[in-house]
Design an enzyme around this catalytic site. Structure first.
Site, PDB file in Angstrom:
ATOM      1  N   ASN A   1       0.809  -1.218   0.000  1.00 28.12           N
ATOM      2  CA  ASN A   1       0.000   0.000   0.000  1.00 28.12           C
ATOM      3  C   ASN A   1       0.849   1.278   0.000  1.00 28.12           C
ATOM      4  O   ASN A   1       1.667   1.489   0.884  1.00 28.12           O
ATOM      5  CB  ASN A   1      -0.903  -0.006   1.241  1.00 28.12           C
ATOM      6  CG  ASN A   1      -2.141   0.845   1.053  1.00 28.12           C
ATOM      7  OD1 ASN A   1      -2.359   1.431  -0.003  1.00 28.12           O
ATOM      8  ND2 ASN A   1      -2.967   0.913   2.082  1.00 28.12           N
TER       9      ASN A   1
ATOM     10  N   HIS B   1     -14.879  -5.428  10.169  1.00 30.90           N
ATOM     11  CA  HIS B   1     -14.592  -4.098  10.711  1.00 30.90           C
ATOM     12  C   HIS B   1     -15.891  -3.339  10.961  1.00 30.90           C
ATOM     13  O   HIS B   1     -16.693  -3.172  10.045  1.00 30.90           O
ATOM     14  CB  HIS B   1     -13.800  -3.276   9.695  1.00 30.90           C
ATOM     15  CG  HIS B   1     -12.377  -3.689   9.582  1.00 30.90           C
ATOM     16  ND1 HIS B   1     -11.397  -2.831   9.163  1.00 30.90           N
ATOM     17  CD2 HIS B   1     -11.749  -4.861   9.842  1.00 30.90           C
ATOM     18  CE1 HIS B   1     -10.235  -3.445   9.169  1.00 30.90           C
ATOM     19  NE2 HIS B   1     -10.423  -4.688   9.558  1.00 30.90           N
TER      20      HIS B   1
ATOM     21  N   ARG C   1     -14.238  -6.248  14.826  1.00 32.63           N
ATOM     22  CA  ARG C   1     -13.298  -5.229  15.289  1.00 32.63           C
ATOM     23  C   ARG C   1     -14.044  -3.905  15.399  1.00 32.63           C
ATOM     24  O   ARG C   1     -14.755  -3.519  14.457  1.00 32.63           O
ATOM     25  CB  ARG C   1     -12.158  -5.109  14.272  1.00 32.63           C
ATOM     26  CG  ARG C   1     -11.058  -4.185  14.679  1.00 32.63           C
ATOM     27  CD  ARG C   1     -10.048  -4.014  13.566  1.00 32.63           C
ATOM     28  NE  ARG C   1     -10.312  -2.803  12.820  1.00 32.63           N
ATOM     29  CZ  ARG C   1      -9.393  -2.154  12.100  1.00 32.63           C
ATOM     30  NH1 ARG C   1      -8.165  -2.623  12.004  1.00 32.63           N
ATOM     31  NH2 ARG C   1      -9.703  -1.058  11.445  1.00 32.63           N
TER      32      ARG C   1
ATOM     33  N   TYR D   1      -7.817   6.811  12.879  1.00 32.08           N
ATOM     34  CA  TYR D   1      -7.605   5.586  12.127  1.00 32.08           C
ATOM     35  C   TYR D   1      -8.847   4.682  12.161  1.00 32.08           C
ATOM     36  O   TYR D   1      -9.428   4.447  13.207  1.00 32.08           O
ATOM     37  CB  TYR D   1      -6.400   4.789  12.679  1.00 32.08           C
ATOM     38  CG  TYR D   1      -6.433   3.405  12.128  1.00 32.08           C
ATOM     39  CD1 TYR D   1      -6.042   3.190  10.807  1.00 32.08           C
ATOM     40  CD2 TYR D   1      -6.965   2.361  12.851  1.00 32.08           C
ATOM     41  CE1 TYR D   1      -6.156   1.951  10.236  1.00 32.08           C
ATOM     42  CE2 TYR D   1      -7.084   1.102  12.288  1.00 32.08           C
ATOM     43  CZ  TYR D   1      -6.677   0.903  10.989  1.00 32.08           C
ATOM     44  OH  TYR D   1      -6.817  -0.316  10.420  1.00 32.08           O
TER      45      TYR D   1
ATOM     46  N   ASP E   1      -7.902  -2.226  17.180  1.00 34.81           N
ATOM     47  CA  ASP E   1      -6.598  -1.923  16.597  1.00 34.81           C
ATOM     48  C   ASP E   1      -6.119  -0.556  17.092  1.00 34.81           C
ATOM     49  O   ASP E   1      -6.795   0.456  16.858  1.00 34.81           O
ATOM     50  CB  ASP E   1      -6.731  -1.910  15.063  1.00 34.81           C
ATOM     51  CG  ASP E   1      -5.384  -1.896  14.355  1.00 34.81           C
ATOM     52  OD1 ASP E   1      -4.351  -1.716  15.036  1.00 34.81           O
ATOM     53  OD2 ASP E   1      -5.374  -2.066  13.118  1.00 34.81           O
TER      54      ASP E   1
ATOM     55  N   HIS F   1      -3.146   0.615  16.190  1.00 31.09           N
ATOM     56  CA  HIS F   1      -2.366   1.109  15.053  1.00 31.09           C
ATOM     57  C   HIS F   1      -1.060   1.769  15.483  1.00 31.09           C
ATOM     58  O   HIS F   1      -0.726   2.874  15.013  1.00 31.09           O
ATOM     59  CB  HIS F   1      -3.211   2.033  14.173  1.00 31.09           C
ATOM     60  CG  HIS F   1      -3.107   1.705  12.723  1.00 31.09           C
ATOM     61  ND1 HIS F   1      -2.536   2.550  11.817  1.00 31.09           N
ATOM     62  CD2 HIS F   1      -3.467   0.611  12.037  1.00 31.09           C
ATOM     63  CE1 HIS F   1      -2.559   1.993  10.629  1.00 31.09           C
ATOM     64  NE2 HIS F   1      -3.119   0.807  10.730  1.00 31.09           N
TER      65      HIS F   1
ATOM     66  N   GLU G   1      -4.694  -4.953  19.150  1.00 29.77           N
ATOM     67  CA  GLU G   1      -3.706  -5.066  18.062  1.00 29.77           C
ATOM     68  C   GLU G   1      -2.750  -3.869  18.017  1.00 29.77           C
ATOM     69  O   GLU G   1      -3.181  -2.726  18.184  1.00 29.77           O
ATOM     70  CB  GLU G   1      -4.487  -5.161  16.749  1.00 29.77           C
ATOM     71  CG  GLU G   1      -3.610  -5.239  15.524  1.00 29.77           C
ATOM     72  CD  GLU G   1      -4.441  -5.174  14.253  1.00 29.77           C
ATOM     73  OE1 GLU G   1      -5.647  -5.487  14.291  1.00 29.77           O
ATOM     74  OE2 GLU G   1      -3.878  -4.793  13.218  1.00 29.77           O
TER      75      GLU G   1
ATOM     76  N   GLU H   1       1.226  -7.040  11.293  1.00 30.43           N
ATOM     77  CA  GLU H   1       0.822  -6.790   9.911  1.00 30.43           C
ATOM     78  C   GLU H   1       1.932  -6.103   9.114  1.00 30.43           C
ATOM     79  O   GLU H   1       1.939  -6.187   7.898  1.00 30.43           O
ATOM     80  CB  GLU H   1      -0.485  -5.986   9.850  1.00 30.43           C
ATOM     81  CG  GLU H   1      -0.351  -4.557  10.360  1.00 30.43           C
ATOM     82  CD  GLU H   1      -1.667  -3.802  10.334  1.00 30.43           C
ATOM     83  OE1 GLU H   1      -2.699  -4.408  10.622  1.00 30.43           O
ATOM     84  OE2 GLU H   1      -1.645  -2.604  10.014  1.00 30.43           O
TER      85      GLU H   1
ATOM     86  N   ARG I   1       0.250 -11.549  13.172  1.00 29.01           N
ATOM     87  CA  ARG I   1      -0.622 -10.995  12.132  1.00 29.01           C
ATOM     88  C   ARG I   1      -0.001 -10.980  10.736  1.00 29.01           C
ATOM     89  O   ARG I   1      -0.588 -10.435   9.804  1.00 29.01           O
ATOM     90  CB  ARG I   1      -0.967  -9.548  12.497  1.00 29.01           C
ATOM     91  CG  ARG I   1      -1.682  -9.377  13.798  1.00 29.01           C
ATOM     92  CD  ARG I   1      -3.149  -9.124  13.615  1.00 29.01           C
ATOM     93  NE  ARG I   1      -3.412  -7.980  12.789  1.00 29.01           N
ATOM     94  CZ  ARG I   1      -4.195  -8.005  11.716  1.00 29.01           C
ATOM     95  NH1 ARG I   1      -4.764  -9.123  11.319  1.00 29.01           N
ATOM     96  NH2 ARG I   1      -4.418  -6.906  11.015  1.00 29.01           N
TER      97      ARG I   1
ATOM     98  N   GLU J   1      -8.506 -11.860   9.254  1.00 21.46           N
ATOM     99  CA  GLU J   1      -9.161 -10.564   9.035  1.00 21.46           C
ATOM    100  C   GLU J   1      -9.864 -10.577   7.674  1.00 21.46           C
ATOM    101  O   GLU J   1      -9.318 -11.077   6.690  1.00 21.46           O
ATOM    102  CB  GLU J   1      -8.122  -9.441   9.075  1.00 21.46           C
ATOM    103  CG  GLU J   1      -8.721  -8.054   8.869  1.00 21.46           C
ATOM    104  CD  GLU J   1      -7.662  -6.950   8.956  1.00 21.46           C
ATOM    105  OE1 GLU J   1      -6.469  -7.252   8.820  1.00 21.46           O
ATOM    106  OE2 GLU J   1      -8.061  -5.783   9.166  1.00 21.46           O
TER     107      GLU J   1
ATOM    108  N   TRP K   1       1.072   6.636  12.489  1.00 18.69           N
ATOM    109  CA  TRP K   1      -0.318   6.768  12.016  1.00 18.69           C
ATOM    110  C   TRP K   1      -1.107   5.513  12.387  1.00 18.69           C
ATOM    111  O   TRP K   1      -0.705   4.422  12.205  1.00 18.69           O
ATOM    112  CB  TRP K   1      -0.375   6.957  10.491  1.00 18.69           C
ATOM    113  CG  TRP K   1      -1.779   6.832  10.015  1.00 18.69           C
ATOM    114  CD1 TRP K   1      -2.811   7.673  10.292  1.00 18.69           C
ATOM    115  CD2 TRP K   1      -2.324   5.769   9.217  1.00 18.69           C
ATOM    116  NE1 TRP K   1      -3.964   7.224   9.704  1.00 18.69           N
ATOM    117  CE2 TRP K   1      -3.692   6.043   9.061  1.00 18.69           C
ATOM    118  CE3 TRP K   1      -1.790   4.617   8.658  1.00 18.69           C
ATOM    119  CZ2 TRP K   1      -4.549   5.202   8.344  1.00 18.69           C
ATOM    120  CZ3 TRP K   1      -2.616   3.792   7.941  1.00 18.69           C
ATOM    121  CH2 TRP K   1      -3.981   4.085   7.772  1.00 18.69           C
TER     122      TRP K   1
END
Ligand code: CS2
Ligand code: MG
Length: 403
Positions: A37, A122, A147, A159, A210, A212, A236, A262, A283, A339, A403
């Site tokens: 990404n 989500h 989540r 986020y 999460d 993040h 997470e 992740e 993850r 997920e 972030w």
């Protein structure tokens, strides 16, 4: 079976995806996902300029040797760009091997360990009320694990929360947008969110959250402790995990289960976390962690310490990764959860697939290989569009934070 052609396909049916297509002299074709990404073109170039020329003429059956050739042979090891490229090659070669064996991929890995794959959805809302509503809506869709993320009073953008979009897409702009952050505001808000959500859904739904990477270890320990009454399935990325030892402090403070990984791309990123049993779920997933070959090593190692898998499955990994991950999940003995952020209809049309969702579970298909390909004609209608993840700054003074 010789590799005769390799193609890198970049498309953007709603978001950017990088797909690798490997062809062989026996007519078998395999597909891999190489999407990273916000850095898609870097992986596409790494593949086109440096990997593809080395693949032509190699024996497609020698998956392990090709993995080692690309990992050790480049001299420069690890890193998201390299490992996403290796991940895509590996996924495509396992696809080809399973097609050659005329078997679904999970059979080659060792066969079925479970009848279906538990997934989490989500639920995002601008405030607590809206998040509760979203959680209940997903419950009605059959999800057993959800989540929950919510906007935080006093913060502009947070986020996981997007205004008025059916599908949350974090890479929201041609240049990074800016979000603001306050750990103090968030730490006050998150326990209130989970009190409301748990109250609304009752004890039987798995709830996840999460962070993040936004907290310090001591703040993360506080949050885990404050969330204990709501019995989360996992918390997470509570703090950045480059410093794996940081998780010792969180562990001492709380019994809330922890998930990390992740952004990891090799076993070395999580070796200490796993060995010291500092996390409960790993993850990492196929695209970013070196494909089936890379992830299998991580999962086997994790199983020694009762750490279970919880593969990353956002929309910024393509359905090719999801299809292959579902075969992995169907086999892997220490499976935890998968997920499932859900691609939209157009994305699913660009990537013909045989997996399906039903009442909280995903089912991999039974066709030979991993069951996902790409409709190149349709994909060509959606060329690459620059899109970046946001950055985050402290609300009170603009300091750049995770972030
Ligand atoms: C997220 C991701 O799925 C998750 O848990 O943390 O959506 C992440 O933000 C994106 O994959 C970044 O590309
Ligand atoms: Mg995450």
């Amino acid at each position: 079976m010789k590799i005769t052609a390799v193609k890198v396909i970049v498309c953007s049916p709603g978001r950017n995806f990088v797909t690798l297509k490997i062809e062989t002299d026996e007519g078998l074709i395999g597909y891999g996902d190489a999407t990273l990404n916000g850095r898609e073109l870097a992986v596409a170039s790494y593949l086109t300029d440096h990997v593809v020329p080395c693949l032509i003429g190699r024996d497609a059956h020698q998956i392990e040797d090709i993995w080692q050739y690309l990992y050790k042979g480049a001299y420069w090891r690890r890193g998201p760009v390299t490992m996403s490229a290796i991940g895509a090659v590996d996924m495509a070669l396992w696809d080809i091997k399973a097609k050659a064996a005329n078997m679904p991929l999970y059979q080659l890995l060792g066969g079925r360990s479970r009848s279906r794959v538990l997934v989490y959805a989500h639920a995002n809302g601008l405030d607590i009320a809206q998040t509760v509503e979203e959680v209940l809506r997903h419950r009605e869709m059959g999800f057993e694990a959800i989540r929950a993320q919510s906007g935080v009073p006093g913060l502009e953008k947070v986020y996981g929360v997007a205004k008025g979009q059916r599908f949350y897409e974090p890479a929201d702009s041609a240049l990074p947008t800016e979000h603001d952050w306050s750990s103090e505001k968030y730490l006050r808000h998150a326990p209130q969110l989970f009190e409301a959500v748990r109250d609304a859904v009752g004890p039987d739904v798995h709830l996840l959250h999460d962070v993040h990477h936004r907290l310090t270890p001591i703040e993360a320990g506080r949050l885990g402790k404050d969330l204990e009454p709501y019995r989360l399935f996992w918390l997470e990325d509570a703090t950045p995990a480059e410093n794996q030892a940081a998780f010792r402090l969180i562990r001492q403070a709380t019994l809330t289960p922890l998930a990390v990984g992740e952004v990891f791309n090799s076993i070395w990123d999580c070796k200490q976390l796993i060995e010291e049993q500092l996390i409960d779920y790993i993850r990492a997933t196929l695209t970013h962690a070196g494909g089936i070959t890379g992830l299998r090593r991580i999962a086997d190692f994790a199983s020694l310490y009762q750490v279970r898998t919880g593969c990353h499955g956002p929309t910024d990994l393509s359905p090719v990764c999801m299809g292959a991950a579902l075969h992995f999940d169907t086999w892997v003995p220490n499976f935890g959860i998968q997920e499932y952020m859900m691609h939209d209809e157009l994305m699913m049309a660009v990537f013909p697939h045989d997996y399906r969702f039903e009442a909280g579970y995903l089912y991999c298909g039974e066709s030979p290989g991993h069951g996902v390909s790409i409709d190149e004609k349709l994909a060509a209608k959606y060329p690459y569009k620059p899109a970046y993840l946001p950055v985050n700054r402290l609300k009170h003074d603009g300091t750049l934070v995770s972030w």
